[in-house]
Design an enzyme around this catalytic site. Structure first.
Site, short mmCIF file in Angstrom:
data_model
loop_
_atom_site.label_atom_id
_atom_site.label_comp_id
_atom_site.label_asym_id
_atom_site.label_seq_id
_atom_site.Cartn_x
_atom_site.Cartn_y
_atom_site.Cartn_z
N HIS A 106 0.81 -1.22 0.00
CA HIS A 106 0.00 0.00 0.00
C HIS A 106 0.84 1.27 0.00
CE1 HIS A 106 -2.29 -3.25 2.09
NE2 HIS A 106 -3.12 -2.93 1.13
N HIS A 156 -6.73 4.77 5.66
CA HIS A 156 -6.24 3.66 4.84
C HIS A 156 -4.75 3.89 4.59
CE1 HIS A 156 -5.64 1.04 1.35
NE2 HIS A 156 -6.75 0.42 1.69
N GLU A 158 -2.80 3.31 2.14
CA GLU A 158 -2.44 3.91 0.85
C GLU A 158 -2.67 5.42 0.87
OE1 GLU A 158 -3.89 4.03 -3.77
OE2 GLU A 158 -4.18 2.15 -2.69
N THR A 196 -6.17 3.83 -5.20
CA THR A 196 -6.26 2.95 -6.37
C THR A 196 -7.34 1.89 -6.27
OG1 THR A 196 -4.61 1.40 -5.50
CG2 THR A 196 -3.79 3.25 -6.81
N CYS A 226 -6.61 1.30 -10.13
CA CYS A 226 -5.77 0.30 -10.78
C CYS A 226 -6.60 -0.60 -11.69
CB CYS A 226 -4.97 -0.48 -9.75
SG CYS A 226 -5.72 -2.01 -9.17
N SER A 299 -6.40 -9.20 -3.33
CA SER A 299 -5.37 -9.74 -2.42
C SER A 299 -5.70 -11.15 -1.96
CB SER A 299 -5.22 -8.81 -1.21
OG SER A 299 -6.46 -8.56 -0.59
#
Length: 361
Positions: A106, A156, A158, A196, A226, A299
């Protein structure tokens, strides 16, 4: 005198399930039973790269290997790596001075890199290259004197990493409501970036609100969300209207997995549930259900999806129809710090991470 609860570390009690016959007797199933299996699903290139990074680091440097935060947001992956000698910590100051630490997929802020350097830590940066791209955009826009609206979820990892690249000019926008009220200093020099793993539709709804307020708002030079997030959401959109029930395999702290559940409901699924493991599936969900959609977050290893498919087959859902909306063949090189060690040790077995790159044995 009060007493505290004591955890005995006992294994979970096996679930006692009702039989297929009992579930079918509870509600009539109209039509043949089937599974709509989303493709693509599961591991993306960035996740595969990050997991391989920890595996290879353990193999070549030996345990313990410290990992800041969860390497990826998946319980099974984290627990499996812990069994092999990885130690997951929340902050860098929990890592002994001079030890090796891997930064998660991340990403982290420059302040975390600085702290690691001050503690003489050996670091391997497993940040997903697509997240790194957003970091570089933030740095570039800040140097150009632009203000940044970062669409994402406060807290988060990220978002914390991207925000940390240019905190003095960045404001996080969590949702549409915040988009309606956020204040900026210079609306004529304004860019938006995004986490993302967000819902594509939700992100663009936020952008539309921002653009109504700030007509000169500029887009990122390329899409920040992404490819894997977009592809998995596209597959869910395709199967959701045809599904009585959608099961998404993924962890509750996985943003892209949670978004898949939300997208399934938004696009017509009668019910959508998020589970880490097949044992968390409640057979009562199958009552009156003919069609089950199945997908997994970016993931999630496919073994966990297979376990859900095996359970579904026990209840009569053995007819599996793939729903293919995209083909993925993206590969990422492993972090340069790790590649140097692999070359030194003569290990050329794995230098890439991505769809199709993981051995099947």
């Amino acid at each position: 005198m009060s007493t505290a609860a004591v955890s005995l570390g006992l294994p979970p009690v096996p679930r006692v399930r009702r039989s297929r016959e009992e579930v079918e007797a509870a509600a009539e199933v109209r039509g043949p039973k089937r599974v709509l299996l989303a493709e693509p699903r599961g591991y993306c290139a960035g996740v595969d790269r990050a997991v391989i990074t920890v595996e290879k680091a353990l193999e070549h440097f030996g345990p313990p290997i410290y990992v800041r935060k969860q390497i990826v947001h998946n319980r099974h992956v984290v627990e499996t790596l812990e069994e092999r000698g990885a130690i997951f910590v929340e902050e860098t100051d929990e890592v002994p001075e001079g030890a090796m630490v891997i930064f998660s997929a991340h990403g982290v802020s420059p302040a975390v890199h600085q702290e690691a350097a001050e503690r003489n830590l050996r670091t391997i940066d497993a940040t997903c290259p697509l997240v790194t791209k957003v970091h570089r955009e933030a740095v570039r826009f800040a140097k150009a004197g632009q203000e940044i609206l970062l669409i994402g979820h406060d807290g988060h990892e990220e978002v914390e990493g991207t925000y940390g690249e240019a905190p003095e000019v960045t404001t996080v926008v969590n949702d549409v409501e915040e988009a309606r009220t956020v204040q900026v200093k210079n609306p004529d020099s304004l860019r938006w970036l995004s986490q993302t793993t967000l819902s594509v539709d939700e992100t663009m709804e936020i952008v539309e609100v921002l653009r109504e307020r700030f007509p000169n708002l500029q887009d990122p030079p390329s899409d920040d969300i992404c490819y894997a997030t977009t592809n998995r959401q596209s597959a869910i959109k395709e199967l959701a209207p045809r599904a009585d029930l959608v099961i998404v395999v993924g962890s509750t702290n996985s943003s892209n997995s949670v978004r898949l559940v939300e997208v399934a409901l938004q696009y017509g699924a009668k019910r959508a549930e998020l589970v880490d493991f097949a044992r968390e599936v409640d057979e009562s969900w199958f009552e009156g259900v003919a069609t089950v959609g199945v997908s997994s977050g970016a993931s999630v290893p496919d073994v966990l999806v297979q376990e859900v498919l095996d359970l579904l087959a026990e209840y009569g859902y053995s007819d599996v129809e793939p729903v293919v909306t995209a083909e993925e063949d993206i590969l990422f090189s492993l972090p340069k710090e790790l590649r140097a060690k692999l070359r030194e040790d003569g290990d050329d077995s794995r230098v890439l991470g991505g769809r199709g790159a993981r051995p099947t044995t």
